[in-house]
Design a protein around this motif. Structure first.
Motif, short mmCIF file in Angstrom:
data_model
loop_
_atom_site.label_atom_id
_atom_site.label_comp_id
_atom_site.label_asym_id
_atom_site.label_seq_id
_atom_site.Cartn_x
_atom_site.Cartn_y
_atom_site.Cartn_z
N ARG A 115 0.67 -0.56 0.22
CA ARG A 115 -0.06 -0.66 -0.05
C ARG A 115 0.27 1.23 0.49
NH1 ARG A 115 -4.86 2.07 -1.04
NH2 ARG A 115 -5.08 3.30 0.48
N ASP A 116 2.22 1.70 0.76
CA ASP A 116 2.90 3.21 1.32
C ASP A 116 3.46 2.54 -0.33
OD1 ASP A 116 2.04 2.55 3.50
OD2 ASP A 116 3.74 1.71 4.67
N LYS A 117 3.69 2.11 -1.11
CA LYS A 117 4.39 1.71 -2.41
C LYS A 117 3.45 2.21 -3.13
CE LYS A 117 7.89 1.56 -5.28
NZ LYS A 117 9.23 2.53 -5.35
N GLN A 118 2.30 1.81 -3.56
CA GLN A 118 1.26 1.98 -4.09
C GLN A 118 0.88 3.65 -3.96
OE1 GLN A 118 -1.84 -0.33 -2.80
NE2 GLN A 118 -1.52 -0.89 -4.90
N ILE A 119 0.89 4.53 -3.12
CA ILE A 119 0.96 5.49 -2.28
C ILE A 119 1.94 6.89 -3.14
CG2 ILE A 119 0.51 7.51 -1.18
CD1 ILE A 119 -0.66 5.19 0.71
N ASP A 120 3.10 6.70 -2.99
CA ASP A 120 4.26 6.86 -3.53
C ASP A 120 4.72 6.28 -4.98
OD1 ASP A 120 7.39 8.30 -3.15
OD2 ASP A 120 7.70 6.14 -3.81
N SER A 121 4.03 5.44 -5.30
CA SER A 121 3.99 5.36 -7.25
C SER A 121 3.09 6.45 -7.50
CB SER A 121 3.46 3.72 -7.34
OG SER A 121 5.13 3.50 -7.09
N LEU A 122 1.74 6.48 -7.36
CA LEU A 122 1.07 7.06 -7.63
C LEU A 122 1.29 8.92 -7.30
CD1 LEU A 122 -2.12 5.60 -6.55
CD2 LEU A 122 -1.57 6.10 -8.97
N GLY A 123 2.11 8.81 -6.57
CA GLY A 123 1.76 10.57 -6.81
C GLY A 123 3.48 10.60 -7.64
N ASP A 124 4.37 9.34 -7.93
CA ASP A 124 5.20 9.93 -8.50
C ASP A 124 5.08 10.03 -9.83
OD1 ASP A 124 6.83 10.23 -6.42
OD2 ASP A 124 8.24 7.57 -6.65
N ILE A 125 3.71 9.20 -10.23
CA ILE A 125 3.52 9.47 -11.89
C ILE A 125 3.32 10.95 -11.70
CG2 ILE A 125 1.44 7.89 -12.88
CD1 ILE A 125 1.91 5.32 -11.81
N PHE A 126 2.25 11.12 -10.95
CA PHE A 126 1.58 11.92 -10.80
C PHE A 126 2.32 13.80 -11.12
CE2 PHE A 126 -0.57 16.64 -9.60
CZ PHE A 126 -1.58 16.29 -10.51
N VAL A 127 3.53 13.85 -10.62
CA VAL A 127 4.74 14.82 -10.72
C VAL A 127 5.15 14.38 -11.86
CG1 VAL A 127 6.85 15.33 -10.41
CG2 VAL A 127 5.41 14.58 -7.87
N VAL A 128 5.49 12.93 -12.85
CA VAL A 128 5.86 12.81 -13.72
C VAL A 128 5.48 13.54 -15.13
CG1 VAL A 128 7.35 11.33 -15.62
CG2 VAL A 128 7.33 11.03 -13.29
N LEU A 129 3.97 12.87 -14.71
CA LEU A 129 2.72 14.09 -15.31
C LEU A 129 3.21 15.04 -15.42
CD1 LEU A 129 0.82 11.20 -15.84
CD2 LEU A 129 2.08 11.13 -17.91
N THR A 130 3.12 15.47 -14.97
CA THR A 130 3.16 17.44 -14.24
C THR A 130 4.15 18.31 -15.01
OG1 THR A 130 1.70 17.00 -12.58
CG2 THR A 130 3.09 19.24 -12.86
N ILE A 131 4.96 17.43 -15.03
CA ILE A 131 6.92 17.95 -15.87
C ILE A 131 6.55 18.05 -16.75
CG2 ILE A 131 9.42 17.50 -15.99
CD1 ILE A 131 9.11 17.14 -12.49
N TYR A 132 6.16 16.36 -17.53
CA TYR A 132 5.28 16.01 -19.24
C TYR A 132 4.59 17.09 -19.61
CZ TYR A 132 5.20 13.43 -23.55
OH TYR A 132 4.45 13.49 -24.73
N ALA A 133 4.20 17.53 -18.79
CA ALA A 133 3.39 18.56 -20.31
C ALA A 133 3.50 19.44 -19.64
CB ALA A 133 1.65 18.42 -18.76
N LEU A 134 4.14 20.45 -18.41
CA LEU A 134 4.80 22.00 -18.49
C LEU A 134 5.50 21.82 -19.69
CD1 LEU A 134 5.56 24.23 -17.32
CD2 LEU A 134 7.09 22.42 -15.64
N GLN A 135 6.80 20.30 -20.11
CA GLN A 135 7.94 20.46 -20.63
C GLN A 135 7.37 20.62 -22.74
OE1 GLN A 135 9.87 16.85 -19.94
NE2 GLN A 135 11.24 17.67 -18.43
N ASN A 136 5.70 20.29 -23.13
CA ASN A 136 5.39 20.11 -23.58
C ASN A 136 4.49 21.10 -23.78
OD1 ASN A 136 6.15 18.07 -25.71
ND2 ASN A 136 5.46 17.03 -23.61
N GLY A 137 4.31 22.81 -23.23
CA GLY A 137 3.49 23.38 -23.45
C GLY A 137 1.91 23.63 -22.61
N LEU A 138 1.93 22.60 -21.78
CA LEU A 138 0.53 22.29 -22.01
C LEU A 138 0.42 22.17 -19.68
CD1 LEU A 138 0.23 18.78 -23.54
CD2 LEU A 138 -0.67 21.35 -24.37
N ARG A 139 -0.71 22.28 -19.46
CA ARG A 139 -1.10 22.46 -18.05
C ARG A 139 -1.65 20.79 -17.67
NH1 ARG A 139 -0.46 25.52 -13.96
NH2 ARG A 139 -2.30 24.64 -13.43
N ILE A 140 -1.06 20.28 -16.68
CA ILE A 140 -1.87 18.67 -15.93
C ILE A 140 -3.46 18.85 -16.05
CG2 ILE A 140 -1.06 18.93 -14.00
CD1 ILE A 140 -1.10 15.73 -16.63
#
Length: 104
Positions: free
Chosen positions: A44-69
């Motif tokens: 469970r703790d790793k699920q929470i951590d991984s979901l958070g990390d995925i959100f961070v990565v997607l947010t940065i990916y969007a930023l790099q491509n001129g988008l907002r998550i």
């Protein structure tokens, strides 16, 4: 707290907004793999951590491509909010796909 803005600021402060989004896609796959492992092992703790990390990565990916998550999520929600369909083997299948299956 606006976590999207905080993540974007964190990324900008480190220059990630100016780097290739190719690396973020690789990072996304890595994080999804970690989520799959956590899911399979019921960590469970790793699920929470991984979901958070995925959100961070997607947010940065969007930023790099001129988008907002936030805008991407809003667009996705507006696409699905009125969608009809049914659950088949635990997966939601939209009505238009069900109709295509009948034609096969």
């Amino acid at each position: 707290m606006d976590y999207v803005k905080s993540i974007e600021a964190w990324a900008k402060n480190r220059g990630l907004d100016k780097t290739s989004s190719d690396k973020q896609l690789i990072k996304l796959v890595e994080e999804v793999g970690e989520l799959a492992e956590a899911h399979n092992k019921e960590w469970r703790d790793k699920q929470i951590d991984s979901l958070g990390d995925i959100f961070v990565v997607l947010t940065i990916y969007a930023l790099q491509n001129g988008l907002r998550i936030d805008d991407c999520v809003k667009e996705a929600y507006n696409t699905i909010k009125d969608r009809d369909g049914k659950i088949i083997d635990g997966v939601f299948v939209k009505k238009s796909d069900l109709e295509e299956r009948k034609d096969d």
